[in-house]
Design a protein around this motif. Structure first.
Motif: not given
Ligand SMILES: [Fe+2]
Ligand SMILES: [Fe+2]
Length: 492
Positions: A157-183
């Motif tokens: 299971e994925k690390l909880n969003p709070y821990d994760l979001s503090t380590r991701m830049t807004p650009e990385e978050i957008k890239r992950s959104c797209k990746k999850v959508f396409l997957k």
């Protein structure tokens, strides 16, 4: 975590507790040692075997005695099931090493199923230990590697969003959104192909993807909502199902639905149209009116969906509520619609949510048989014409608020002469008409890659708003491709 729950809460004697703690510490030691040796040796090497065999037997004995075996990283501590692993001076280096590995791979928990085999455990440890060499960059890559190795009795299971979001830049978050959508689209396609061949469906993968969508929504809801502008009208059911899932999850969050329930809502939305598999593509995409026979086939998809889901062999990772949603998502609030029901019993809450998201996505999508789509604001006003009859009034109101007066993805003309795309709605009620807008033309209508402006911003001297929306525009007439904008934001 979706492991079988421990059947009864066992009261341990002091002695038993001590033995259990010791076994758990032993698992922790063997687990880290296996990882370290796998970083150096091949799986058939004796040094590796000496670590993995006892680890396997320890996990098995714990599964037998406790019914579940979950290694979890929570609040800067490691737990096995609910028991905290004690760390002292001697074990601190191991602890640091393992926590580092969990964080790097964005993993919060690793669970083992009772059917686990020694080979599977070996494959898992090797992937885990060699993730850097194999260039597995994040959680999604790691999941993909596990699947390609046929590991089905270990889940992460994925690390909880709070821990994760503090380590991701807004650009990385957008890239992950797209990746999850396409997957998610690729996964649904695979689910449908498997269902056609009557093969087992990997619900654990679906759950993980839904979990990732939930995480992404909590990082950047506007962007995830923006992704629902992507419409592939030839593969309508695929895109539509993912869009309905995203809309339902955003909606569910607004309604205050808890995280564990959100997962069930997402699963329900994901599978709501599974019955359409039995409707021939010629009927789904028919230009013109359906004849009686075709309409009957179409109207049968909720019943077919329900039947398909009931017949699934492995329902252990599947929410029962998804059956109601598959069956009820075309039934209206006043109990008309289809299928016809004898008893006017209260519809499932999730079905009412799915109904609204389903219609909204359907009418804002161009179809093979209809070469136009309604804009998001047109769709909402059409839906309000049937409030009470077709839709639950309170829910439709909350939904409309979420989509906003100027929904994400709307093309707008501003009083300055500029044109832009709404990229974020303003959460404050008083600023509903003042979203954030990405400028795509200057005030003389020359195309530009402009900045994102906040329409709630006022001019310091005059105290007047700097920009105000005067009109919404049809993207097709202005030759603007809204999905392209969202996809471009998520690349690079
Ligand atoms: Fe449907
Ligand atoms: Fe649908």
């Amino acid at each position: 975590m979706s492991q079988p729950e421990q059947k009864t809460k066992v009261q341990y004697t002091k002695e038993e507790k001590k033995t259990l703690s010791k076994t758990i510490e032993e698992v922790f030691i063997r687990f880290t040692s296996s990882l370290k040796t796998a970083q150096i040796f091949e799986p058939n090497n004796i040094a590796f075997q000496q670590q993995i065999k006892p680890l396997f037997f320890l996990i098995q004995s714990l599964l037998k005695n406790l019914g579940k075996a979950i290694l979890q990283f929570r609040g800067n501590a490691l737990f096995f099931n609910t028991i905290r692993i004690r760390i002292d001076f001697h074990s601190y280096q191991r602890f640091k090493f393992l926590v580092g590995e969990f964080k790097e791979k964005e993993i919060e928990a690793i669970g083992f199923d009772p059917d686990l085999t020694a080979e599977e455990l070996t494959r898992f440890i090797v992937i885990f230990a060699q993730s850097k060499q194999k260039k597995l960059k994040d959680f999604e890559d790691f999941i993909g590697a596990m699947e390609s190795q046929g590991i089905s009795n270990i889940f992460i299971e994925k690390l909880n969003p709070y821990d994760l979001s503090t380590r991701m830049t807004p650009e990385e978050i957008k890239r992950s959104c797209k990746k999850v959508f396409l997957k998610s689209i690729v996964h649904l396609q695979e689910v449908m192909e498997r269902e056609k061949k009557h093969e087992k469906i990997h619900f654990k993968t679906t759950r993980r993807l839904i979990q990732s969508i939930i995480n992404m929504i909590s990082f950047d809801e506007s962007f995830m909502l923006g992704m629902t502008n992507i419409k592939n009208f030839e593969e309508y059911t695929l895109n539509h199902s993912i869009n309905v899932t995203i809309l339902a999850l955003c909606f569910g969050r607004r309604l205050g639905i808890e995280k564990s329930e959100l997962l069930e809502l997402g699963m329900s939305a994901f599978f709501h149209d599974i019955g359409k598999l039995d409707v021939p593509i010629e009927v789904l995409n028919k230009k013109g009116k359906l004849d009686d026979e075709e309409w009957k086939l179409m109207q049968n998809h909720p019943i077919d969906g329900l039947t398909k889901l009931v017949l699934l062999q492995d329902l252990s990772y599947f929410p029962v509520r998804a059956l109601s949603v598959a069956y009820e998502h075309h039934i209206w609030a006043d109990h008309s619609g289809y299928p016809k029901t004898w008893k006017k019993k209260e519809l499932n809450f999730f079905s009412k949510i799915a109904k609204i998201c389903d219609v909204f996505d359907a009418i804002t999508t161009k179809r093979v048989y209809r070469d136009f789509s309604f804009t998001r604001e047109q769709a909402l006003s059409m839906m309000f014409e049937k409030v009470g009859e077709e839709y639950d009034p309170l829910l439709l109101k909350v939904f409309a608020n979420m989509i906003g007066q100027f929904p994400v993805g709307t093309l707008v003309a501003l009083n300055t002469g500029e044109v832009g795309i709404v990229v974020e709605t303003n959460p404050e009620e008083v600023y509903l008409l003042r979203p954030k807008v990405k400028l795509i033309t200057d005030n003389e209508k020359n195309k530009i890659d402009g900045e994102i402006v906040d329409l709630a911003e006022k001019d310091a001297e005059s105290g007047q708003f700097k920009r105000t929306i005067v009109n919404t525009l049809n993207p097709e007439k202005y030759d603007v491709n809204i999905p392209d904008y969202f996809l471009a934001q998520a690349t690079g």
